[in-house]
Design a protein around this motif. Sequence first.
Motif, short mmCIF file in Angstrom:
data_model
loop_
_atom_site.label_atom_id
_atom_site.label_comp_id
_atom_site.label_asym_id
_atom_site.label_seq_id
_atom_site.Cartn_x
_atom_site.Cartn_y
_atom_site.Cartn_z
N THR A 39 47.38 37.34 40.00
CA THR A 39 46.06 36.86 40.43
C THR A 39 45.61 37.45 41.75
OG1 THR A 39 47.05 34.93 41.53
CG2 THR A 39 46.37 34.67 39.22
N LYS A 51 45.49 40.03 34.76
CA LYS A 51 45.19 38.72 34.16
C LYS A 51 46.10 38.44 32.97
CE LYS A 51 42.59 34.99 33.47
NZ LYS A 51 41.15 35.10 33.19
N LEU A 55 39.10 37.91 39.09
CA LEU A 55 40.02 38.64 39.96
C LEU A 55 39.28 39.66 40.81
CD1 LEU A 55 42.05 37.33 37.96
CD2 LEU A 55 43.45 39.40 38.21
#
Length: 228
Positions: free
Chosen positions: A32, A27, A57
């Motif tokens: 992602t 992140k 995520l």
Amino acid sequence: MEQSQFCIVLVEPARAANVGAVARAMKTTGFTQLRIVNSQSHLEEEANWVAHGATELLEQAVVYPTLDAALEGVDFSIATTARKRGAARSYWTPREVAEHLQLSQFSKPNVAIVFGRESSGLSNDELARCDCWSYMPLVQSYPSLNLAQAVMVYCYELGQLFLQQEKQAIQAQAPFQALKNKIADLAGDLDIQTTEKLYEWMQDRLNYCDDRDVRMLHLLLKDVYKKL
């Protein structure tokens, strides 16, 4: 220019805290896509605690039964290892990986970085399924970096590639935006209203211009303004 798409692949991670830390590392560096092979550790509560702000995520992570399945749709896969193996293969450092991908981002748009188990890494068979191998030369061979630390190193290096791509994209868009602004100014000088079909048609057709078209139109507008 479109950005390359990167995914992080974790093969059978055993510790939820490590997976949470991986999500947090991803992140903070712009990644992602998380793919997990044969493990549900990312669903444990401890993973959410450690992820701290990157829990989406974990929620969006896709689980695959095998590494082969996780690599479907990937154009180029990079296997990470804590040490050089006996096979006669070239090994890239994380920075060399980033440099190579910068040069080949159009031929290899979908890239996977594959990390092995905390205890034993990737098997020789799993390594063979990847296109190239990478390891981090450390001052001390032991203790090695843990899973989350290793992911952070690669994410950092490839994150720099993200920044370079964004800068190049901005530079590529600048002449196009400038052209649209010039045409808008010219329309105003010619009393062409933005609601007229001619103006709407011009704006629409501009979207089909390639780099060469944009350069030529800039030159054309320069000559038009000279005549005006």
